[in-house]
Design a protein around this motif. Structure first.
Motif, PDB file in Angstrom:
ATOM      1  N   LEU A 179     -18.639 -73.246 -29.872  1.00  0.00           N
ATOM      2  CA  LEU A 179     -18.285 -73.796 -31.180  1.00  0.00           C
ATOM      3  C   LEU A 179     -18.254 -72.652 -32.186  1.00  0.00           C
ATOM      4  N   GLU A 180     -17.058 -72.207 -32.558  1.00  0.00           N
ATOM      5  CA  GLU A 180     -16.945 -71.137 -33.547  1.00  0.00           C
ATOM      6  C   GLU A 180     -17.040 -71.730 -34.946  1.00  0.00           C
ATOM      7  N   LEU A 181     -17.814 -71.080 -35.802  1.00  0.00           N
ATOM      8  CA  LEU A 181     -18.017 -71.571 -37.165  1.00  0.00           C
ATOM      9  C   LEU A 181     -17.192 -70.747 -38.152  1.00  0.00           C
ATOM     10  N   SER A 182     -16.557 -71.443 -39.084  1.00  0.00           N
ATOM     11  CA  SER A 182     -15.810 -70.817 -40.188  1.00  0.00           C
ATOM     12  C   SER A 182     -14.900 -69.682 -39.719  1.00  0.00           C
ATOM     13  N   CYS A 201     -16.768 -60.851 -39.077  1.00  0.00           N
ATOM     14  CA  CYS A 201     -17.734 -61.137 -38.011  1.00  0.00           C
ATOM     15  C   CYS A 201     -17.467 -62.531 -37.453  1.00  0.00           C
ATOM     16  N   LEU A 202     -17.750 -62.690 -36.181  1.00  0.00           N
ATOM     17  CA  LEU A 202     -17.620 -63.995 -35.531  1.00  0.00           C
ATOM     18  C   LEU A 202     -18.997 -64.635 -35.447  1.00  0.00           C
ATOM     19  N   THR A 203     -19.090 -65.881 -35.886  1.00  0.00           N
ATOM     20  CA  THR A 203     -20.333 -66.636 -35.730  1.00  0.00           C
ATOM     21  C   THR A 203     -20.017 -67.938 -35.005  1.00  0.00           C
ATOM     22  N   GLY A 204     -20.978 -68.402 -34.261  1.00  0.00           N
ATOM     23  CA  GLY A 204     -20.773 -69.656 -33.537  1.00  0.00           C
ATOM     24  C   GLY A 204     -21.942 -69.955 -32.634  1.00  0.00           C
ATOM     25  N   THR A 256     -18.706 -61.479 -45.789  1.00  0.00           N
ATOM     26  CA  THR A 256     -19.384 -61.179 -44.519  1.00  0.00           C
ATOM     27  C   THR A 256     -20.854 -61.568 -44.602  1.00  0.00           C
ATOM     28  N   VAL A 257     -21.486 -61.156 -45.703  1.00  0.00           N
ATOM     29  CA  VAL A 257     -22.900 -61.474 -45.907  1.00  0.00           C
ATOM     30  C   VAL A 257     -23.099 -62.988 -45.966  1.00  0.00           C
ATOM     31  N   LYS A 258     -22.210 -63.666 -46.693  1.00  0.00           N
ATOM     32  CA  LYS A 258     -22.326 -65.123 -46.825  1.00  0.00           C
ATOM     33  C   LYS A 258     -22.210 -65.818 -45.473  1.00  0.00           C
ATOM     34  N   LYS A 259     -21.319 -65.319 -44.633  1.00  0.00           N
ATOM     35  CA  LYS A 259     -21.134 -65.932 -43.312  1.00  0.00           C
ATOM     36  C   LYS A 259     -22.347 -65.688 -42.422  1.00  0.00           C
ATOM     37  N   GLN A 260     -22.911 -64.475 -42.476  1.00  0.00           N
ATOM     38  CA  GLN A 260     -24.105 -64.187 -41.688  1.00  0.00           C
ATOM     39  C   GLN A 260     -25.282 -65.063 -42.119  1.00  0.00           C
ATOM     40  N   LEU A 261     -25.430 -65.237 -43.430  1.00  0.00           N
ATOM     41  CA  LEU A 261     -26.531 -66.063 -43.937  1.00  0.00           C
ATOM     42  C   LEU A 261     -26.353 -67.520 -43.525  1.00  0.00           C
ATOM     43  N   ARG A 262     -25.116 -68.010 -43.558  1.00  0.00           N
ATOM     44  CA  ARG A 262     -24.879 -69.395 -43.138  1.00  0.00           C
ATOM     45  C   ARG A 262     -25.237 -69.578 -41.659  1.00  0.00           C
ATOM     46  N   ALA A 263     -24.918 -68.588 -40.833  1.00  0.00           N
ATOM     47  CA  ALA A 263     -25.267 -68.671 -39.409  1.00  0.00           C
ATOM     48  C   ALA A 263     -26.776 -68.750 -39.239  1.00  0.00           C
TER      49      ALA A 263
END
Length: 610
Positions: free
Chosen positions: A156-159, A176-179, A206-213
């Motif tokens: 499940l890939e996020l955002s 960055c890839l998060t999931g 990038t920072v916002k996506k890492q924090l959400r993960a």
């Protein structure tokens, strides 16, 4: 007389159940009882005039995490109650045909835009950056790294579209890839830097996506794997990356908190870890580094030369041999990337989880095709069809046990199952009226009482209700109070919550329907979704001149788009309507996994003297 300031307890069998704060006293020479505290630890108290009251833990039950972390009942050793939910009618009426076709045409346009965004993201930083990454730097592409790390590509890939259409340019996938994917059968969160995008430089998004993960990992107690290949912060935007609470430093704060929560974290250094990025592997519980590729240092060779005039190689300054043999910053040395991911998979296999045997019995499929959802996704609020048509294409066997079917009919509430998981559904079917809000509040509290996860299908009214008379003013006042009650119920519900915006996400109604501000475990948008305080074309009552109306509507048309929203990471991704059931099923499995961790909280071994 011996008196303890505790909480009053109700005796049930040979246990004492906590009720309210009070004081109580006992007078015998010695007494012995078991006390069941809200911390889920059973304590034994031995009392005597000489030694006083001594409380010792007897047994330990898993602590229920706060908000959204309460686990669903286990199916590993138990059999669920048989479903007696009735099948709901999901057939189209002839009068629906023109609305369905208009929605379908709009959905096909939105789907094309979705595919264009996906293609752009898959290219990463472009052909030249990919060639430099693979040939000159001899590194593996980020999606190939995930193929080596994960059990399969069904993650499940996020955002995925985060970072597109920003004022400072396109940053594909936010760099960055998060999931969430499976490693040795265990769902794990991953955050993998894509060094082909701006050389791995971290932008604000990038920072916002890492924090959400990290937040998703904490909410759902997911082990976290960092694939670190970062060039540090983008200095021209440092004011949006460094100083504030939810900027770069929050990453390391979250790492510390996750460790305290006993959420495992593993880092793979498969590239540069410069400046702030150097703290990610050093704060993880275990770290792996790849020889001749991975480096860790606060200031790289150029900074050393500028400061001292000395020339030093990246390998000598912070390479794999230095950190695995001298500094001890990393725990595992890998000669190749493939070996590094094998190390990581082995580390994950040491985690203290006891997974149930997988049930190969397939869940009952909906009676109606999920492809029909393309024509049920409303192009605007006036093209919304009965939300039961959507529910009938998401739930097992198209079964749905409706709650308060004849009251507050503009909100659909009831119980169903998705891929065998019992859920409560709250779905807009018109304006969120006074009666609908009371009904929603009741149902949310009911699901919270029964530990049943909630699915919100959000399609709210395009503008607030107007006040045109005294009677209408009284009606709106009652509606406001009832919506406030529903907001409180949603905010305080401790069961998992998943929100899918299937149409409009506008105004205060969206809060009651568990919008982003109400912290759902996951929030997804359909490509046709609109996210704004007002829907486009509904600003006439709020601005004065024709010029202002035109200007505001043009702004709303652009900024309410699902792709504008997801580019700024106001959600966890845009999903196609026909994939909704599959995505919800994955989310429910991911949320459920936390109950299989055997060690979630440290035992409180010291005596408690009261």
């Amino acid at each position: 007389m011996y008196c303890c300031m505790l909480r009053s307890f109700h005796i049930k069998g040979n246990k004492l159940i906590q009720l309210t704060r009070a004081s109580f006293s006992q007078n015998p020479q010695s007494w012995d009882t078991s006390l069941k505290l809200s911390s889920c630890t059973v304590y034994r108290c031995t009392h005597s005039p000489v030694s006083g009251s001594l409380w010792q833990p007897l047994t330990h039950r898993t602590h229920q995490p706060a908000a959204s972390h309460r686990c669903m009942s286990s199916t590993a050793r138990r059999r669920r109650l048989p479903s007696a939910f009735p099948v709901i009618d999901g057939a189209f009426q002839p009068s629906h045909r023109h609305v369905y076709e208009a929605n379908l045409r709009n959905s096909l346009i939105c789907q094309q835009k979705y595919l264009e965004h996906k293609e752009k993201v898959m290219k990463g930083g472009g052909e030249n950056a990919i060639a430099r990454h693979t040939q000159r730097n001899r590194k593996v592409l980020v999606r190939d790294r995930l193929r080596m790390l994960l059990d399969d590509e069904d993650y499940l890939e996020l955002s995925p579209f985060a970072g597109l259409g920003l004022p400072y340019g396109d940053i594909p996938a936010a760099g960055c890839l998060t999931g969430i994917g499976k490693i040795n059968g265990l769902w794990c969160m991953f955050c993998a830097n894509d060094a082909t995008v701006k050389g791995g430089t971290a932008y604000p998004i990038t920072v916002k996506k890492q924090l959400r993960a990290q937040v998703v990992a904490m909410q759902n107690r997911l082990p976290f794997v960092y694939l670190v290949d970062s060039g540090g912060a983008f200095l021209p935007l440092q004011s949006e990356i460094f100083p504030d609470k939810n900027h770069g430093g929050r990453t390391f704060y979250n790492e510390a908190v996750m460790s305290a929560m006993k959420i495992p974290q593993v880092s793979v250094v498969c590239g540069s870890c410069t400046a702030g990025g150097a703290y990610v592997p050093t704060m993880s519980e275990e770290a792996v580094i790849v020889h001749r590729i991975g480096t860790i240092f606060l200031g790289g060779p150029p900074l050393v030369k500028a400061a001292t005039g000395e020339e030093v190689s990246p390998e000598d300054l912070g390479g794999a041999r230095l950190h695995s043999e001298v500094s001890g910053c990393v725990d595992h040395f890998a000669t190749t990337e493939n070996e590094a991911y094998e190390h990581t998979r082995n580390i994950i296999s040491t985690l203290n989880y006891e997974l149930p045997e997988e049930d190969d019995t397939p869940a009952e499929e909906p009676l109606y095709s999920t492809d029909d959802l393309m024509g049920l996704a409303p192009r605007c609020y006036n093209h919304s069809m009965d939300v039961r048509l959507i529910v009938s294409r998401l739930t097992d066997g198209s079964r749905f046990q409706e709650f308060k079917a004849r009251y507050g009919t503009t909100l659909l509430t009831g119980f169903a199952r998705i891929d065998g998981h019992q859920i409560g559904i709250v779905a807009n079917n018109g304006e969120l009226t006074y009666e609908a809000s009371l009904k929603g509040s009741h149902f949310v509290q009911l699901c919270d009482q029964r530990d049943i996860p909630l699915i919100f299908l959000q399609n709210t009214a395009p503008e607030p209700a107007h006040t045109l008379s005294q009677t209408k003013a009284e009606s709106n006042t009652n509606r406001l109070k009832a919506q406030g009650s529903m907001m409180s119920a949603v905010a305080c519900a401790s069961v998992p919550k998943i929100t899918v915006v299937i149409g409009g996400c506008h105004g205060g109604d969206s809060y009651a329907m568990c919008g982003r501000a109400f912290d759902p475990n996951f929030l997804f948008l359909w490509p046709n979704a609109r996210v704004s305080i007002l829907a486009p074309g509904h600003s006439e009552a709020f601005v004065q001149t024709e010029e202002e109306i035109t200007q505001i509507n043009e702004m709303l048309e652009e900024e309410s788009s699902a792709f504008f929203s997801t580019g700024r990471l106001w959600d966890d991704g845009v999903i196609l309507p026909q994939d909704t059931r599959k995505v919800l099923s994955k989310c429910l499995k991911i949320i459920k996994q936390q109950e299989y961790q055997l060690s979630r909280e440290k035992m409180r071994t010291p005596f408690l003297r009261m």
